[in-house]
Structure formats: structure tokens, C-alpha cells
Scaffold this motif. Structure first.
Motif, mmCIF file in Angstrom:
data_model
loop_
_atom_site.group_PDB
_atom_site.id
_atom_site.type_symbol
_atom_site.label_atom_id
_atom_site.label_comp_id
_atom_site.label_asym_id
_atom_site.label_seq_id
_atom_site.Cartn_x
_atom_site.Cartn_y
_atom_site.Cartn_z
ATOM 1 N N UNK A 14 -77.594 -10.236 -1.064
ATOM 2 C CA UNK A 14 -78.582 -10.907 -0.278
ATOM 3 C C UNK A 14 -78.263 -11.585 1.178
ATOM 4 N N UNK A 15 -77.163 -12.128 0.977
ATOM 5 C CA UNK A 15 -76.689 -12.748 2.330
ATOM 6 C C UNK A 15 -76.369 -11.850 3.446
ATOM 7 N N UNK A 16 -75.859 -10.697 3.062
ATOM 8 C CA UNK A 16 -75.675 -9.444 3.960
ATOM 9 C C UNK A 16 -77.188 -8.942 4.403
ATOM 10 N N UNK A 17 -77.983 -8.863 3.656
ATOM 11 C CA UNK A 17 -79.337 -8.527 3.921
ATOM 12 C C UNK A 17 -79.956 -9.362 5.020
ATOM 13 N N UNK A 18 -79.925 -10.931 4.749
ATOM 14 C CA UNK A 18 -80.316 -11.548 5.931
ATOM 15 C C UNK A 18 -79.681 -11.553 7.233
ATOM 16 N N UNK A 19 -78.432 -11.341 7.054
ATOM 17 C CA UNK A 19 -77.700 -11.061 8.158
ATOM 18 C C UNK A 19 -77.869 -10.005 9.151
ATOM 19 N N UNK A 20 -78.025 -8.774 8.485
ATOM 20 C CA UNK A 20 -78.538 -7.764 9.199
ATOM 21 C C UNK A 20 -79.892 -7.623 9.638
ATOM 22 N N UNK A 97 -97.196 -16.821 12.537
ATOM 23 C CA UNK A 97 -96.300 -17.692 13.227
ATOM 24 C C UNK A 97 -94.887 -17.635 13.013
ATOM 25 N N UNK A 98 -94.273 -16.472 12.761
ATOM 26 C CA UNK A 98 -93.085 -16.342 12.571
ATOM 27 C C UNK A 98 -92.293 -16.954 11.363
ATOM 28 N N UNK A 99 -93.305 -17.217 10.353
ATOM 29 C CA UNK A 99 -92.773 -17.978 9.228
ATOM 30 C C UNK A 99 -92.068 -17.082 8.152
ATOM 31 N N UNK A 100 -92.323 -15.727 8.223
ATOM 32 C CA UNK A 100 -91.755 -14.936 7.019
ATOM 33 C C UNK A 100 -90.146 -14.785 7.690
ATOM 34 N N UNK A 101 -89.463 -14.368 6.523
ATOM 35 C CA UNK A 101 -88.290 -13.806 6.649
ATOM 36 C C UNK A 101 -87.856 -12.446 7.489
ATOM 37 N N UNK A 167 -99.488 -5.822 10.861
ATOM 38 C CA UNK A 167 -99.552 -7.429 10.446
ATOM 39 C C UNK A 167 -98.084 -8.154 10.347
ATOM 40 N N UNK A 168 -97.477 -7.747 9.423
ATOM 41 C CA UNK A 168 -96.216 -8.304 9.364
ATOM 42 C C UNK A 168 -95.345 -8.399 10.388
ATOM 43 N N UNK A 169 -95.145 -7.242 11.212
ATOM 44 C CA UNK A 169 -94.300 -7.086 12.323
ATOM 45 C C UNK A 169 -94.792 -8.028 13.591
ATOM 46 N N UNK A 170 -96.126 -8.083 13.858
ATOM 47 C CA UNK A 170 -96.404 -8.911 14.898
ATOM 48 C C UNK A 170 -96.500 -10.305 14.517
ATOM 49 N N UNK A 171 -96.495 -10.725 13.023
ATOM 50 C CA UNK A 171 -96.580 -12.260 12.614
ATOM 51 C C UNK A 171 -95.118 -12.573 12.734
ATOM 52 N N UNK A 172 -94.062 -11.778 12.480
ATOM 53 C CA UNK A 172 -92.814 -12.279 12.648
ATOM 54 C C UNK A 172 -92.171 -12.478 14.049
ATOM 55 N N UNK A 173 -92.893 -11.863 15.204
ATOM 56 C CA UNK A 173 -92.655 -12.242 16.445
ATOM 57 C C UNK A 173 -93.453 -13.510 17.012
#
Length: 209
Positions: A14-20, A97-101, A167-173
Motif C-alpha cells: 500500500x505504501x508503494x502504491x501511493x508512492x507510484x 477539487x483534487x480531494x481523492x487519492x 470525471x475521476x481523472x479531471x477531479x484529481x487535477x
């Protein structure tokens, strides 16, 4: 006798997933992974094999979670048409608003699919599974009398897969939740909804009417 491991593999993955997900495969060095996971170099190699192998463990975990999140909504007790609405709202709220991981699935799809057949195959399989879930939900909506019977369920399933992942993609930016909700509202217009379907969406739901 070998010393017992003092780390949890799932936590390391999980830590590696977040980093990648944050830095990409090329942007993540071995030192970055050691810092993120707390592992020593030898422990990482002994347990996972190396950077690419740890990436694939993290990537497969991310894709499995992405599929499960969608399927959990699409298996809910709501009416089929309401399940799609719920997924639209959930994505807007979670990722606006870029709230998601960050998403490792989307990061890998953009960065690696063109040059890594294993990643490309996993990306394709994941999106095919998600798309099939939306298609099945449309079919259920037709069987329930919420969507016109002559509608192209497969095309609509592909459409909602594209809209919701987008939607998820543009939300993350940084796209706002309000803007994402407007996208979701507009997308429902593509559904040939029956009068029963409109009832199940609820006339008191403002923009969803």
C-alpha cells in the motif's frame, strides 16, 4: 534459522502504491521506495524481487480495488438507474477539487501502457470489467422498466465507464465537485429513461429530475 519478518507485506504494498501513484514508475527511485516503505534494500529484493515486481504487486492491488469499488455500488439495493446516479455523485464528491487519492491505474495507463504489454493487458482487463459492470446495470434497468428496452446497453455501459473514469481523472487535477456534478447531471441525459425510471431517480432531487 532465518529471522522472522518484522513488516506487513500488505502495508508495504500500500505504501508503494501511493508512492507510484504520486510519482509514476519512472519518477519513483528505489531510494524513494525504501523511504516510503521503511524496508532495507535487501529486504525489498528478498521479498518482492525488485522495483518492477513491487510495482506490479501495487498495481494489481490498485486495479482490484478500483473494480471492487465500482461493483459494490452497482450491486447495491438501490434501483439500477439510481445505482448509476450514486456512482456519479460518489466520484464527484470523492475526487472533486483534487480531494481523492492519486490513481495508480490511471497513472500506469498513461505512462506505461504503450511500452509494457503486461501493464497494458491489466489496464484493458480492468476497464473491460468496469465497463461490463455498467452494461449489466443498464440491462438490469431495462428489465426493471427504468430504461427503454431498445436502448444499446453495451454502448451506454461504455459511455458511463468513460464519463465516470474521466470525471475521476479531471477531479484529481483540481476540477471542483460542483463542476463534476454538472458533468454527471449532463451524462444522465444520454439515458432513454422511462417514466418509472424518473420516479426512481426522484423528482425532489433537484438537478437529477
Amino acid at each position: 534459522m532465518p529471522r522472522p519478518r518484522k513488516f506487513d507485506e500488505a502495508d508495504v504494498v500500500e505504501r508503494a502504491r501511493r508512492t507510484f501513484a504520486e510519482s509514476g514508475f519512472d519518477g519513483t527511485s528505489l531510494d524513494d521506495l525504501l523511504a516510503a516503505t521503511g524496508l532495507g534494500r535487501q529486504s525489498l529484493y528478498n521479498t518482492f524481487g525488485g522495483k518492477k515486481e513491487l510495482f506490479m504487486r501495487a498495481f494489481l492491488s490498485d486495479t482490484a480495488e478500483a473494480v471492487e469499488v465500482v461493483q459494490a455500488v452497482l450491486r447495491s439495493a438501490e434501483s439500477p438507474i439510481a445505482r448509476i446516479r450514486t456512482q456519479l455523485v460518489s466520484v464527484a464528491v470523492e475526487h472533486g477539487a483534487a480531494q481523492g487519492a492519486p490513481s495508480l491505474l490511471l497513472r500506469a495507463a498513461v505512462e506505461l501502457s504503450a511500452r509494457d504489454p503486461e501493464v497494458a493487458a491489466t489496464v484493458t482487463e480492468t476497464f473491460d470489467t468496469i465497463r461490463a459492470g455498467y452494461t449489466a446495470c443498464i440491462v438490469d434497468a431495462q428489465a426493471a422498466g427504468e430504461v427503454e428496452a431498445d436502448a444499446d446497453a453495451e454502448a451506454l455501459g461504455t459511455y458511463f465507464c468513460a464519463v465516470i473514469e474521466g470525471m475521476g481523472a479531471i477531479g484529481r487535477v483540481g476540477t471542483s465537485r460542483a463542476a463534476l456534478l454538472q458533468v454527471g447531471i449532463a451524462s444522465l441525459a444520454a439515458l432513454p429513461i422511462t417514466s418509472l425510471g424518473k420516479e426512481h431517480l426522484g423528482t425532489a432531487d433537484g438537478p437529477w429530475d
